[in-house]
Design a protein around this motif. Sequence first.
Motif, mmCIF file in Angstrom:
data_model
loop_
_atom_site.group_PDB
_atom_site.id
_atom_site.type_symbol
_atom_site.label_atom_id
_atom_site.label_comp_id
_atom_site.label_asym_id
_atom_site.label_seq_id
_atom_site.Cartn_x
_atom_site.Cartn_y
_atom_site.Cartn_z
ATOM 1 N N LYS A 188 0.807 -1.215 0.000
ATOM 2 C CA LYS A 188 0.000 0.000 0.000
ATOM 3 C C LYS A 188 0.844 1.271 0.000
ATOM 4 N N LEU A 189 2.028 1.200 0.575
ATOM 5 C CA LEU A 189 2.853 2.392 0.750
ATOM 6 C C LEU A 189 3.305 2.959 -0.594
ATOM 7 N N THR A 190 3.185 4.285 -0.752
ATOM 8 C CA THR A 190 3.574 4.915 -2.015
ATOM 9 C C THR A 190 4.591 6.037 -1.851
ATOM 10 N N SER A 191 4.959 6.399 -0.616
ATOM 11 C CA SER A 191 6.026 7.391 -0.423
ATOM 12 C C SER A 191 6.529 7.313 1.008
ATOM 13 N N ILE A 192 7.805 7.672 1.179
ATOM 14 C CA ILE A 192 8.421 7.619 2.504
ATOM 15 C C ILE A 192 9.492 8.701 2.588
ATOM 16 N N GLY A 193 9.665 9.252 3.791
ATOM 17 C CA GLY A 193 10.688 10.271 4.001
ATOM 18 C C GLY A 193 11.440 10.041 5.294
#
Length: 387
Positions: A266-271
């Motif tokens: 599900k994850l589409t971005s990370i910082g």
Amino acid sequence: MNLLEFFDTINLNEGDLNHAYKKNQFVNSIEFYHNQDISAFDIAILGVGEDRNSITNQGCALAPNQVRKYLYQLMGFNNLPKIIDLGNFKIGLTVNDTYFALSSIVEDLIKKNVIPIIIGGSQDLTYANFLAYKNLEQTINLVTIDSKFDLGDTEEEITSTNYLTKIILHQPNYLFNFSNIGYQTYFIDKEEVTLMSKLFFDTYRLGHVQKNIEEVEPIVRNADVISFDISAIRQAEAPGNKSASPNGFYGEQACQISRYAGLSDKLTSIGFYETNPEKDINGQTAHSVAQMIWYFIDGYANRKNDFPIGSRKTYLKYIVNIQNGQNEIIFYKSDKSERWWMDVPYPSHEKIKYERHLLVPCSYNDYKTACNNEVPDRWWQTFQKLL
């Protein structure tokens, strides 16, 4: 979109990145941006050296290349996805210019099914990341790994210590759920805890999480966006932050959480934010972040693509009757990964709007809770938000 207008590309012959790399190291497993077709890649690395709205940790703008210095020297691994390093983002004339341009770039990457890994910079960049979903016409889940909630007065200008308030109050509202992992009680006002409870948001104390780090996996698996504040890691292992605390996650726990994030379909971005080279000791914090990014990519390379959307015939289905048979909770278990989900009922006329959130990632412990005639907290929190 011509990304060359927004980024300074990486030069391996300059500064901290000038190194005699070996053939099997990470740097030789990726490409550097020179106007390639971005849609051909799975992951994009972005350095964003913006810290003008940092309250307590100015200097974190210097982090991107310090993290790359260690990331590039890590070993490659099998099944490496296609990765491109876009370079370092050209900071805007104002911070709002940075937010606007960064959100546009992240939006474009997500539309092309490319996961951006943002190396900050201060954590208020999470707000820009959030804004990227405005035009995607979906409600999202945000997870932060942080010792604090980063709430503030509504009238204040956005900073790294109050950006979450701006996200919660943003109109139109496309935040479905917020989860904090690792907050430390002595940093949190009781009114903030009460607010989180009233909004049916999920908050998990550091001590609770550390007792069973595996229970973090379903929380992370439910995220669209993850924001990792490096000050959530204990000072002895990540000293490169002016707000570092003696207590926090251990380095291996941070890497484990990052790998869980990579595994999530599900994850589409990370910082990764708030690494401050000016406070670091022997590059220890930058090296830790590099390893966290490595573990995220390792998780991505091992994704099972088993989110049970559409037909669920290939999943094991468990129906648990609770409250003397008056209600039931339906669980699904993947035979690929042995991961669990719970089905949350919702009126059919509204179902499309919240369809992505009706299957709640959970653990075997949630199933055991239901078998003991109790409603799992994850199920109840989601159900309340849908009312």
